[in-house]
Design a protein around this motif. Sequence first.
Motif, PDB file in Angstrom:
ATOM      1  N   GLU A 155      -1.631  13.645 124.680  1.00  0.00           N
ATOM      2  CA  GLU A 155      -0.858  13.839 123.700  1.00  0.00           C
ATOM      3  C   GLU A 155      -1.773  14.439 122.361  1.00  0.00           C
ATOM      4  O   GLU A 155      -1.001  15.229 121.538  1.00  0.00           O
ATOM      5  N   HIS A 156      -2.830  14.268 122.291  1.00  0.00           N
ATOM      6  CA  HIS A 156      -3.825  14.764 121.189  1.00  0.00           C
ATOM      7  C   HIS A 156      -4.956  15.116 121.644  1.00  0.00           C
ATOM      8  O   HIS A 156      -5.942  14.830 121.451  1.00  0.00           O
ATOM      9  N   SER A 157      -5.002  16.292 122.602  1.00  0.00           N
ATOM     10  CA  SER A 157      -6.414  16.651 123.291  1.00  0.00           C
ATOM     11  C   SER A 157      -7.166  17.756 122.460  1.00  0.00           C
ATOM     12  O   SER A 157      -8.024  18.040 122.749  1.00  0.00           O
ATOM     13  N   GLU A 158      -6.663  18.266 121.178  1.00  0.00           N
ATOM     14  CA  GLU A 158      -7.244  19.341 120.428  1.00  0.00           C
ATOM     15  C   GLU A 158      -7.856  18.781 119.059  1.00  0.00           C
ATOM     16  O   GLU A 158      -7.023  18.018 118.303  1.00  0.00           O
ATOM     17  N   VAL A 159      -8.946  18.993 118.748  1.00  0.00           N
ATOM     18  CA  VAL A 159      -9.632  18.694 117.387  1.00  0.00           C
ATOM     19  C   VAL A 159      -9.919  19.890 116.757  1.00  0.00           C
ATOM     20  O   VAL A 159     -10.446  20.942 117.431  1.00  0.00           O
ATOM     21  N   GLN A 171     -11.545  21.288 122.713  1.00  0.00           N
ATOM     22  CA  GLN A 171     -10.591  20.614 123.451  1.00  0.00           C
ATOM     23  C   GLN A 171     -11.515  19.323 123.798  1.00  0.00           C
ATOM     24  O   GLN A 171     -12.765  19.452 124.307  1.00  0.00           O
ATOM     25  N   ILE A 172     -10.830  17.981 123.711  1.00  0.00           N
ATOM     26  CA  ILE A 172     -11.647  16.914 124.164  1.00  0.00           C
ATOM     27  C   ILE A 172     -12.122  16.812 125.671  1.00  0.00           C
ATOM     28  O   ILE A 172     -10.948  17.176 126.644  1.00  0.00           O
ATOM     29  N   MET A 173     -13.226  16.444 126.140  1.00  0.00           N
ATOM     30  CA  MET A 173     -13.767  16.521 127.363  1.00  0.00           C
ATOM     31  C   MET A 173     -14.271  15.129 127.677  1.00  0.00           C
ATOM     32  O   MET A 173     -14.282  14.995 128.891  1.00  0.00           O
ATOM     33  N   SER A 174     -14.497  14.228 126.970  1.00  0.00           N
ATOM     34  CA  SER A 174     -14.956  12.912 127.249  1.00  0.00           C
ATOM     35  C   SER A 174     -14.570  11.951 126.174  1.00  0.00           C
ATOM     36  O   SER A 174     -14.875  12.362 124.781  1.00  0.00           O
ATOM     37  N   GLU A 212      -8.908  17.211 131.636  1.00  0.00           N
ATOM     38  CA  GLU A 212      -8.725  18.615 131.994  1.00  0.00           C
ATOM     39  C   GLU A 212      -9.896  19.378 131.517  1.00  0.00           C
ATOM     40  O   GLU A 212     -10.557  20.024 132.629  1.00  0.00           O
ATOM     41  N   MET A 213     -10.526  19.366 130.467  1.00  0.00           N
ATOM     42  CA  MET A 213     -11.559  20.115 130.202  1.00  0.00           C
ATOM     43  C   MET A 213     -12.814  19.599 130.934  1.00  0.00           C
ATOM     44  O   MET A 213     -13.384  20.379 131.048  1.00  0.00           O
ATOM     45  N   GLY A 214     -12.996  18.231 130.898  1.00  0.00           N
ATOM     46  CA  GLY A 214     -14.037  17.669 131.531  1.00  0.00           C
ATOM     47  C   GLY A 214     -14.090  18.034 133.207  1.00  0.00           C
ATOM     48  O   GLY A 214     -15.055  18.545 133.738  1.00  0.00           O
ATOM     49  N   LYS A 215     -12.685  18.546 133.718  1.00  0.00           N
ATOM     50  CA  LYS A 215     -12.877  18.913 135.087  1.00  0.00           C
ATOM     51  C   LYS A 215     -13.304  20.274 135.149  1.00  0.00           C
ATOM     52  O   LYS A 215     -14.163  20.770 136.133  1.00  0.00           O
ATOM     53  N   LYS A 216     -13.035  20.940 134.307  1.00  0.00           N
ATOM     54  CA  LYS A 216     -13.273  22.672 134.180  1.00  0.00           C
ATOM     55  C   LYS A 216     -14.741  22.572 133.941  1.00  0.00           C
ATOM     56  O   LYS A 216     -15.589  23.422 134.625  1.00  0.00           O
ATOM     57  N   ILE A 217     -15.196  21.883 133.267  1.00  0.00           N
ATOM     58  CA  ILE A 217     -16.847  21.985 132.817  1.00  0.00           C
ATOM     59  C   ILE A 217     -17.686  21.511 133.903  1.00  0.00           C
ATOM     60  O   ILE A 217     -18.578  22.201 134.267  1.00  0.00           O
ATOM     61  N   LYS A 218     -17.219  20.229 134.558  1.00  0.00           N
ATOM     62  CA  LYS A 218     -17.901  19.932 135.763  1.00  0.00           C
ATOM     63  C   LYS A 218     -17.868  21.060 136.774  1.00  0.00           C
ATOM     64  O   LYS A 218     -19.201  21.171 137.487  1.00  0.00           O
ATOM     65  N   ALA A 219     -17.018  21.802 137.013  1.00  0.00           N
ATOM     66  CA  ALA A 219     -16.771  22.690 138.234  1.00  0.00           C
ATOM     67  C   ALA A 219     -17.784  23.763 137.766  1.00  0.00           C
ATOM     68  O   ALA A 219     -18.405  24.315 138.740  1.00  0.00           O
ATOM     69  N   GLU A 220     -17.698  24.290 136.596  1.00  0.00           N
ATOM     70  CA  GLU A 220     -18.728  25.308 136.139  1.00  0.00           C
ATOM     71  C   GLU A 220     -20.277  24.918 136.192  1.00  0.00           C
ATOM     72  O   GLU A 220     -20.945  25.607 136.472  1.00  0.00           O
ATOM     73  N   VAL A 245     -17.047  -5.795 119.690  1.00  0.00           N
ATOM     74  CA  VAL A 245     -17.735  -5.996 121.181  1.00  0.00           C
ATOM     75  C   VAL A 245     -19.172  -6.177 120.718  1.00  0.00           C
ATOM     76  O   VAL A 245     -19.871  -7.129 121.231  1.00  0.00           O
ATOM     77  N   GLY A 246     -19.634  -5.827 119.593  1.00  0.00           N
ATOM     78  CA  GLY A 246     -21.031  -6.073 119.289  1.00  0.00           C
ATOM     79  C   GLY A 246     -21.442  -5.062 118.348  1.00  0.00           C
ATOM     80  O   GLY A 246     -20.785  -4.022 117.891  1.00  0.00           O
ATOM     81  N   ARG A 247     -22.495  -5.504 117.530  1.00  0.00           N
ATOM     82  CA  ARG A 247     -23.008  -4.382 116.444  1.00  0.00           C
ATOM     83  C   ARG A 247     -23.569  -3.147 116.700  1.00  0.00           C
ATOM     84  O   ARG A 247     -23.302  -2.424 116.002  1.00  0.00           O
ATOM     85  N   ASP A 248     -23.837  -2.956 117.810  1.00  0.00           N
ATOM     86  CA  ASP A 248     -24.475  -1.614 118.240  1.00  0.00           C
ATOM     87  C   ASP A 248     -23.573  -1.056 119.166  1.00  0.00           C
ATOM     88  O   ASP A 248     -24.008  -0.023 119.562  1.00  0.00           O
ATOM     89  N   ALA A 249     -22.204  -1.505 119.577  1.00  0.00           N
ATOM     90  CA  ALA A 249     -21.281  -0.849 120.363  1.00  0.00           C
ATOM     91  C   ALA A 249     -20.765   0.315 119.634  1.00  0.00           C
ATOM     92  O   ALA A 249     -20.317   0.305 118.359  1.00  0.00           O
ATOM     93  N   ARG A 250     -20.311   1.068 120.391  1.00  0.00           N
ATOM     94  CA  ARG A 250     -19.820   2.610 119.881  1.00  0.00           C
ATOM     95  C   ARG A 250     -18.688   3.350 120.788  1.00  0.00           C
ATOM     96  O   ARG A 250     -18.752   2.935 121.909  1.00  0.00           O
ATOM     97  N   LEU A 251     -17.882   3.969 120.043  1.00  0.00           N
ATOM     98  CA  LEU A 251     -17.027   4.565 120.774  1.00  0.00           C
ATOM     99  C   LEU A 251     -17.281   6.215 120.330  1.00  0.00           C
ATOM    100  O   LEU A 251     -17.541   6.744 119.138  1.00  0.00           O
ATOM    101  N   LEU A 252     -17.307   6.871 121.425  1.00  0.00           N
ATOM    102  CA  LEU A 252     -17.370   8.492 121.221  1.00  0.00           C
ATOM    103  C   LEU A 252     -16.245   9.186 121.724  1.00  0.00           C
ATOM    104  O   LEU A 252     -15.941   9.201 122.823  1.00  0.00           O
ATOM    105  N   VAL A 253     -15.755  10.141 120.916  1.00  0.00           N
ATOM    106  CA  VAL A 253     -14.823  11.292 121.445  1.00  0.00           C
ATOM    107  C   VAL A 253     -15.653  12.515 121.317  1.00  0.00           C
ATOM    108  O   VAL A 253     -15.951  12.971 120.208  1.00  0.00           O
TER     109      VAL A 253
END
Length: 265
Positions: A155-159, A171-174, A212-220, A245-253
Motif C-alpha cells: 500500500e506504500h511502495s513509493e518513496v 520504488q521499495i525493493m527490500s 515487485e521491484m526486487g523481483k525485477k532487479i533480481k531477474a536483471e 531487540v538490541g542496541r545495534d539492531a537496525r531496520l532498513l527500508v
Amino acid sequence: MRQEKKVNSRKKRIRRLLCLFFLLAFMITGYFVYRYYQNDKKQEDRFDQLEKIEEERDKKPIPSILPTEVTNPDWIGWLKIKGTSISYPVMQREDDSEYYLHRDFDGKYSFYGTPFLDSRCTIDSDNCIIYGHNINGGRMFGALHAYSSESYYKEHSEVSFRAGDEKRKYQIMSVMQTTTSSSVYSFTDVGNWNEYGGYVGKILSESLYQTEMGKKIKAELEKEAPEEFFRKFEFLTLSTCRSWVGRDARLLVISVRKPDEIIKE
C-alpha cells in the motif's frame, strides 16, 4: 512519656521532610515533562511550517535549492512517503556526521533529532543512506517499522525524495532487519561492477519478503553481464533502530530508481 513525645515529634519531622522531598521531586519531574512536550510541540510546528514551504516551493516553475524563507544551508532535501506520517526535511553537515542526531532543523537540542544524510554520501551517490530515530507511536522513522508487514509495503511502495533541486521517486525493493555491522552500511559509492552487484545481491537475499521491484532487479541481475548492470539503479536507504531487540539492531527500508528516470507529475 517525655521519651514517647520525642519519638512522635521525630516521626512527624521525618514525615514532613519526606513530603517535601516528594513534592519537590514531583515539581522537578513536572517541569521537565512540560519542557519536553513544549519542545516537542515546537519541533512539530516547525516541521509543519517547513512542509508548507516545501509545498509552495514545488509550485514554482524553477525552484531554488534553498527557499528564501530558510537560511540553513544544511537543508539538502525533503523525504516523503505518501499515506504515512513520514514527511521530513533531510539535513547534512559535512564536518559533523551526527550533528542532527539530537538537533532540530535550526540546530537546537532535540531528543528526536532530524533525518540526515550519511556524511560519506552526496545526493548523487550510488546509495544515499538517511538516518532517523525510531520514536514511539510511529513518529519520525518509527513509522518505518510498519514495513515489517508485506501488506503495508504493497500500500506504500513509493518513496519521494527531493534531492537538491531534483524531484526523485523510488520504488521499495527490500526491507531488512539487520545490525550496524551489516556490510550494506558500506554501500555508498562503489568503483567496480562486481562490488556493486555483490551489494545488490545481499540486499535482495536478506529482504524480509520479495517485493515487485526486487523481483525485477533480481531477474536483471541474473540475466545481464555485470558491466551492463553496473550503476543501472540508484538506491535510497532509510535506516532506524530496533531498540527493543538490541542496541545495534537496525531496520532498513531500501528503495531504488533508474538515474535517467523522468518524474511525471
